[in-house]
Design a protein around this motif. Structure first.
Motif, PDB file in Angstrom:
ATOM      1  N   MET A   1      14.883 -15.476  20.119  1.00 31.59           N
ATOM      2  CA  MET A   1      14.476 -14.210  19.623  1.00 31.59           C
ATOM      3  C   MET A   1      12.865 -14.439  19.049  1.00 31.59           C
ATOM      4  O   MET A   1      12.529 -15.439  18.481  1.00 31.59           O
ATOM      5  CB  MET A   1      15.419 -13.978  18.457  1.00 31.59           C
ATOM      6  CG  MET A   1      16.788 -13.393  18.960  1.00 31.59           C
ATOM      7  SD  MET A   1      17.675 -12.601  17.744  1.00 31.59           S
ATOM      8  CE  MET A   1      17.581 -13.633  16.414  1.00 31.59           C
ATOM      9  N   PRO A   2      12.211 -13.385  19.240  1.00 31.95           N
ATOM     10  CA  PRO A   2      10.740 -13.492  18.739  1.00 31.95           C
ATOM     11  C   PRO A   2      10.704 -13.036  17.260  1.00 31.95           C
ATOM     12  O   PRO A   2      11.448 -12.656  16.719  1.00 31.95           O
ATOM     13  CB  PRO A   2      10.030 -12.487  19.798  1.00 31.95           C
ATOM     14  CG  PRO A   2      10.977 -11.431  20.231  1.00 31.95           C
ATOM     15  CD  PRO A   2      12.594 -12.319  20.237  1.00 31.95           C
ATOM     16  N   THR A   3       9.266 -13.478  16.783  1.00 31.04           N
ATOM     17  CA  THR A   3       8.990 -13.272  15.598  1.00 31.04           C
ATOM     18  C   THR A   3       7.945 -12.019  15.445  1.00 31.04           C
ATOM     19  O   THR A   3       6.953 -12.197  16.238  1.00 31.04           O
ATOM     20  CB  THR A   3       8.465 -14.497  14.873  1.00 31.04           C
ATOM     21  OG1 THR A   3       9.459 -15.510  14.664  1.00 31.04           O
ATOM     22  CG2 THR A   3       8.188 -14.080  13.161  1.00 31.04           C
ATOM     23  N   TYR A   4       8.191 -11.012  14.863  1.00 30.29           N
ATOM     24  CA  TYR A   4       7.271  -9.822  15.065  1.00 30.29           C
ATOM     25  C   TYR A   4       6.477  -9.775  13.672  1.00 30.29           C
ATOM     26  O   TYR A   4       7.148  -9.941  12.589  1.00 30.29           O
ATOM     27  CB  TYR A   4       8.014  -8.502  15.374  1.00 30.29           C
ATOM     28  CG  TYR A   4       8.693  -8.558  16.601  1.00 30.29           C
ATOM     29  CD1 TYR A   4       7.833  -8.158  17.766  1.00 30.29           C
ATOM     30  CD2 TYR A   4       9.917  -8.874  16.696  1.00 30.29           C
ATOM     31  CE1 TYR A   4       8.308  -8.102  19.002  1.00 30.29           C
ATOM     32  CE2 TYR A   4      10.452  -8.441  18.179  1.00 30.29           C
ATOM     33  CZ  TYR A   4       9.784  -8.099  19.019  1.00 30.29           C
ATOM     34  OH  TYR A   4      10.379  -7.981  20.431  1.00 30.29           O
ATOM     35  N   GLU A   5       4.959  -9.382  13.707  1.00 26.53           N
ATOM     36  CA  GLU A   5       4.262  -9.265  12.591  1.00 26.53           C
ATOM     37  C   GLU A   5       4.416  -7.521  12.229  1.00 26.53           C
ATOM     38  O   GLU A   5       4.283  -6.646  12.900  1.00 26.53           O
ATOM     39  CB  GLU A   5       3.133  -9.490  12.861  1.00 26.53           C
ATOM     40  CG  GLU A   5       2.748 -10.976  12.901  1.00 26.53           C
ATOM     41  CD  GLU A   5       1.463 -11.418  13.164  1.00 26.53           C
ATOM     42  OE1 GLU A   5       0.678 -11.453  12.367  1.00 26.53           O
ATOM     43  OE2 GLU A   5       0.782 -11.885  14.365  1.00 26.53           O
ATOM     44  N   TYR A   6       4.627  -7.269  10.764  1.00 26.73           N
ATOM     45  CA  TYR A   6       4.496  -5.975  10.316  1.00 26.73           C
ATOM     46  C   TYR A   6       3.723  -5.806   9.247  1.00 26.73           C
ATOM     47  O   TYR A   6       3.325  -6.525   8.528  1.00 26.73           O
ATOM     48  CB  TYR A   6       5.926  -5.635   9.752  1.00 26.73           C
ATOM     49  CG  TYR A   6       7.024  -5.406  10.894  1.00 26.73           C
ATOM     50  CD1 TYR A   6       7.021  -4.004  11.597  1.00 26.73           C
ATOM     51  CD2 TYR A   6       7.774  -6.431  11.239  1.00 26.73           C
ATOM     52  CE1 TYR A   6       8.183  -3.811  12.508  1.00 26.73           C
ATOM     53  CE2 TYR A   6       8.752  -6.374  12.209  1.00 26.73           C
ATOM     54  CZ  TYR A   6       8.871  -4.961  12.974  1.00 26.73           C
ATOM     55  OH  TYR A   6       9.958  -4.693  13.790  1.00 26.73           O
ATOM     56  N   GLN A   7       3.151  -4.498   9.110  1.00 22.45           N
ATOM     57  CA  GLN A   7       2.107  -4.204   8.028  1.00 22.45           C
ATOM     58  C   GLN A   7       2.447  -2.772   7.535  1.00 22.45           C
ATOM     59  O   GLN A   7       2.563  -1.719   8.176  1.00 22.45           O
ATOM     60  CB  GLN A   7       0.815  -4.517   8.505  1.00 22.45           C
ATOM     61  CG  GLN A   7      -0.198  -3.892   7.278  1.00 22.45           C
ATOM     62  CD  GLN A   7      -1.694  -4.286   7.617  1.00 22.45           C
ATOM     63  OE1 GLN A   7      -1.912  -4.619   8.936  1.00 22.45           O
ATOM     64  NE2 GLN A   7      -2.660  -3.924   6.738  1.00 22.45           N
ATOM     65  N   CYS A   8       2.326  -2.798   6.085  1.00 21.69           N
ATOM     66  CA  CYS A   8       2.891  -1.592   5.703  1.00 21.69           C
ATOM     67  C   CYS A   8       1.384  -0.838   5.277  1.00 21.69           C
ATOM     68  O   CYS A   8       0.418  -1.532   4.792  1.00 21.69           O
ATOM     69  CB  CYS A   8       3.435  -1.428   4.377  1.00 21.69           C
ATOM     70  SG  CYS A   8       3.884  -0.118   3.203  1.00 21.69           S
ATOM     71  N   ASP A   9       1.292   0.442   5.801  1.00 21.53           N
ATOM     72  CA  ASP A   9       0.236   1.435   5.707  1.00 21.53           C
ATOM     73  C   ASP A   9      -0.082   1.806   4.191  1.00 21.53           C
ATOM     74  O   ASP A   9      -1.127   2.152   3.649  1.00 21.53           O
ATOM     75  CB  ASP A   9       0.016   2.614   6.548  1.00 21.53           C
ATOM     76  CG  ASP A   9      -0.053   2.024   7.906  1.00 21.53           C
ATOM     77  OD1 ASP A   9      -0.692   1.037   8.242  1.00 21.53           O
ATOM     78  OD2 ASP A   9       0.162   2.767   8.970  1.00 21.53           O
ATOM     79  N   ALA A  10       1.039   1.770   3.500  1.00 23.06           N
ATOM     80  CA  ALA A  10       0.957   2.132   2.095  1.00 23.06           C
ATOM     81  C   ALA A  10       0.238   0.986   1.162  1.00 23.06           C
ATOM     82  O   ALA A  10      -0.435   1.399   0.305  1.00 23.06           O
ATOM     83  CB  ALA A  10       2.289   2.874   1.705  1.00 23.06           C
ATOM     84  N   CYS A  11       0.925   0.116   1.206  1.00 22.41           N
ATOM     85  CA  CYS A  11       0.576  -1.056   0.056  1.00 22.41           C
ATOM     86  C   CYS A  11      -0.008  -2.277   0.779  1.00 22.41           C
ATOM     87  O   CYS A  11      -0.272  -3.051   0.066  1.00 22.41           O
ATOM     88  CB  CYS A  11       1.929  -1.498  -0.532  1.00 22.41           C
ATOM     89  SG  CYS A  11       3.109  -2.300   0.651  1.00 22.41           S
ATOM     90  N   ASP A  12      -0.351  -2.150   2.228  1.00 25.34           N
ATOM     91  CA  ASP A  12      -0.980  -3.113   2.876  1.00 25.34           C
ATOM     92  C   ASP A  12      -0.222  -4.664   2.751  1.00 25.34           C
ATOM     93  O   ASP A  12      -0.765  -5.719   3.066  1.00 25.34           O
ATOM     94  CB  ASP A  12      -2.463  -3.658   2.407  1.00 25.34           C
ATOM     95  CG  ASP A  12      -3.375  -2.461   2.964  1.00 25.34           C
ATOM     96  OD1 ASP A  12      -3.015  -1.805   4.090  1.00 25.34           O
ATOM     97  OD2 ASP A  12      -4.359  -2.204   2.209  1.00 25.34           O
TER      98      ASP A  12
END
Length: 93
Positions: free
Chosen positions: A1-12
């Motif tokens: 299973m892969p690891t995905y990167e996420y970023q929140c546009d509200a709080c960075d």
């Protein structure tokens, strides 16, 4: 299973999530709880092969390897005896 990167546009807030390929992307930020989360494109982790090589014959059973060794030894001896009797046909022109 892969690891995905996420970023929140509200709080960075940036983080990585380990999830299945078939799983839907996350939408809710774990920090601020807003639905402003997006999955980032990343280079990912590449495959690194080390060693002399990876072939299907690398994983053969011991019994197969032993019978293959016997077969190659007998064919080597028959090749050497047949190569002595072989001669090139002479061409007369």
């Amino acid at each position: 299973m892969p690891t995905y990167e996420y970023q929140c546009d509200a709080c960075d807030h940036k983080f990585e999530e380990f999830q299945s390929i078939s799983a839907d992307p996350l939408t809710k930020c774990p920090e601020c709880k807003k639905k402003k989360l997006r999955r980032l494109f990343s280079t990912g982790g590449g495959l690194l092969f080390k060693g002399s090589g990876f072939y299907i014959t690398d994983y053969r059973s011991d019994s197969y390897k032993k019978s293959a060794d016997k077969g190659s030894k007998s064919s080597d001896s028959s090749k050497s005896s047949s190569s002595k009797s072989d001669s090139k046909p002479s061409s007369s022109s």
